[in-house]
Design an enzyme around this catalytic site. Structure first.
Site, mmCIF file in Angstrom:
data_model
loop_
_atom_site.group_PDB
_atom_site.id
_atom_site.type_symbol
_atom_site.label_atom_id
_atom_site.label_comp_id
_atom_site.label_asym_id
_atom_site.label_seq_id
_atom_site.Cartn_x
_atom_site.Cartn_y
_atom_site.Cartn_z
ATOM 1 N N LYS A 191 0.811 -1.220 0.000
ATOM 2 C CA LYS A 191 0.000 0.000 0.000
ATOM 3 C C LYS A 191 0.843 1.268 0.000
ATOM 4 C CE LYS A 191 -4.182 -1.916 2.133
ATOM 5 N NZ LYS A 191 -3.783 -3.327 2.120
ATOM 6 N N GLU A 241 -3.559 6.361 8.859
ATOM 7 C CA GLU A 241 -4.433 7.232 8.084
ATOM 8 C C GLU A 241 -5.497 7.840 8.991
ATOM 9 O OE1 GLU A 241 -4.562 5.136 3.652
ATOM 10 O OE2 GLU A 241 -6.245 4.902 5.030
ATOM 11 N N HIS A 244 -14.704 -6.331 7.181
ATOM 12 C CA HIS A 244 -13.976 -5.579 6.157
ATOM 13 C C HIS A 244 -13.889 -6.342 4.839
ATOM 14 C CE1 HIS A 244 -12.811 -2.651 9.181
ATOM 15 N NE2 HIS A 244 -12.359 -3.632 9.931
ATOM 16 N N ARG A 278 -5.566 -7.905 -10.348
ATOM 17 C CA ARG A 278 -6.163 -9.175 -10.762
ATOM 18 C C ARG A 278 -7.631 -8.941 -11.123
ATOM 19 N NH1 ARG A 278 -9.355 -9.916 -6.326
ATOM 20 N NH2 ARG A 278 -8.517 -9.263 -4.305
#
Length: 496
Positions: free
Chosen positions: A115, A199, A234, A291
């Site tokens: 990330k 974040e 999630h 993908r």
């Protein structure tokens, strides 16, 4: 490209094989000992056993996949999703073996697989980012200081993975140290990499993703968005396309950003750029999945494209047959992931035999599955049984078709997410479009599902009783008619 090996199992392997067959391409299945009688094995032109049931002894062993190609003469490998589909080392092994991977380059996978490096690549194009750190943090005190700068609540996230693993929401500074240690420990266990970053926590987020396609000639387009905000742990359960909240202007901006993210790594093939959308309809880059996504059918339904065929054409070196301006959204599509899970028990996986398994039919209904009645749901793999997709001229029709299809879908022997899917489709927050990723926490409970199921069972019992009474009445009337007919016949015989 005359023969493709599908390095996967279940519904996605079947789905890829069907498109390949329509293109005149032969297919090779690989399977573990647990999947010997699976439908993807029976459907393929050839099949090779690659090891015992556990995926780390079969589907995750790249060398076994390469060897299966050599045995069968397959020229290319389609990895599907999961397993080795985003493994840069495997992608490199495929290339070194002189084979074609139907997917992006190893370099693109490596950058977008982390990330933090993905953020760094996207920043070249000024893509909007959630405020936070741009590098991995391991020192707790330094991390806490940076968190105070960002402002609580904050989100601690694993740099190397996804699916909610290594992710912690921290509401106040006093909880930070404990939550960071838990996030690092979980990330290390899940991905072998304990690096995390911070974040700002978006309190009412929606999960919006953009499908992109890039060819080997430098052309990249987006195929509009998918809304993936109905999640548990999630992880997505229900997806739709298009989103009910995006304006044409926001859609165009997000689409351009997605194309720019793909361009930052010279992306080739099908990929998905994921964004978070806040309550003010501002969007921020999250990550890129290199993908095919589980939810790709909803994009196929609204664009009329077959994404697997597009992947194969791109891997063969063909140019995209359309420009961005030629692409249009037509209608609306919904997808429910039918998991072998018990929503009334915190969505815990359920295993067993499909004693009854009958899929819905009719206009606007598609089922991508890999099971038949009597088959067993194995414990070794993801518990998804099928993807139920509906299409309509608008969102309301797609929802109503989904409700009808759920009612027609018959599964016994295990618990599934079908009841949860109907709960969502009938809920006012979902129907109005006023929902976010906290839908399950806000609105769903085992008790509500049980009440719904009890109501349906009562209705079914009442209908059964009415039907039984009606049948008895019909039977009595028929018997009376027979008696009258018999008496008339006897009387007529006597008269004659």
């Amino acid at each position: 490209m005359k023969k493709i090996l599908i390095a996967n199992r279940g519904e996605i392997a079947l789905r890829i094989m069907r498109s390949a067959k329509e293109m005149g391409i032969k297919t090779v299945a690989v399977y573990s000992e647990a999947d010997r009688a699976s439908l993807h094995v029976l459907y393929a032109d050839e099949a090779v056993c690659i090891g015992p049931a556990p995926s780390n002894q079969s589907y995750l062993i790249g060398e076994k996949i390469i060897e299966a190609c050599k045995i069968t003469g397959a020229e290319a490998i389609h990895p599907g999703y999961g397993f080795l589909s985003e493994n840069a080392a495997f992608a490199r092994l495929v290339k070194e073996s002189g084979l074609i991977l139907i997917g992006p380059t190893p370099e693109a996978m490596e950058i977008m697989g982390n990330k933090l490096s993905a953020k760094a690549a996207a920043l070249k194009y000024q893509i909007p980012m959630v405020p936070g750190t741009e590098e991995a943090i391991t020192d707790v005190e330094e991390a806490k200081r940076r968190a105070l700068e960002v402002g609580f609540p904050i989100l601690i996230k694993a740099a190397a993975g996804g699916g909610g693993k290594g992710m912690r929401v921290v509401e106040q500074p006093a909880d930070f140290e404990e939550q960071m240690q838990l996030a690092v420990s979980e990330a290390t266990s899940a991905f072998g990499d304990g690096s995390v970053f911070i974040e700002r926590y978006v309190s009412s987020p929606r999960h919006i993703e953009i499908q992109v396609l890039g060819d080997t000639h430098g052309n990249i387009v987006h195929l509009f968005e998918r809304e993936c905000s109905i999640q548990r742990r999630h992880q997505k359960v229900i997806e739709e396309a298009p989103s009910s909240v995006l304006t044409p202007e926001i859609r165009a901006k997000m689409g351009k950003c997605a194309v720019d993210v793909a361009r930052s790594v010279n992306y080739v093939g099908a990929g998905t750029v994921e964004f978070i959308l806040d309550e003010n309809l501002e969007f921020f880059f999250l990550e890129m999945n290199t993908r095919l996504q589980v939810e790709h059918p909803v994009t196929e339904m609204i664009t009329g494209l077959d994404l697997v065929k597009e992947q194969i054409r791109i891997a063969r070196g063909e140019k995209l047959a359309y420009t961005q301006d030629e692409l249009r959204i037509s209608g609306h599509a919904m997808e429910l992931r039918v998991y072998a899970e018990d929503p009334a028990n915190n969505f815990l996986p359920d295993i067993g035999v499909l004693q009854t398994y009958k899929t819905p039919k009719g206009n606007g209904v598609r089922v991508d599955d890999g099971f038949e009645q009597g088959m067993e749901i194995p414990i070794y793999y993801d518990p998804m049984i099928a993807k139920l997709i509906t299409y309509g001229k608008d969102r309301e029709e797609a929802i109503e078709r989904m409700i009808r299809a759920i009612d027609e879908y018959q599964i016994t022997g295990i618990q599934t997410t079908l009841g949860f899917g109907k709960f969502v489709m009938e809920h006012e927050a979902f129907r109005s479009g006023n929902f976010d990723t906290h839908f399950v926490a806000k609105y769903f409970s085992a008790g509500k599902l049980k009440t719904q199921q009890d109501d349906e069972a009562l209705l079914a019992a009442l209908m059964g009783a009415v039907f039984y009474k009606k049948q008895n009445s019909v039977a009595r009337n028929l018997q009376q008619e027979k008696e009258v007919s018999k008496n008339n016949w006897r009387r007529n015989r006597l008269v004659k």
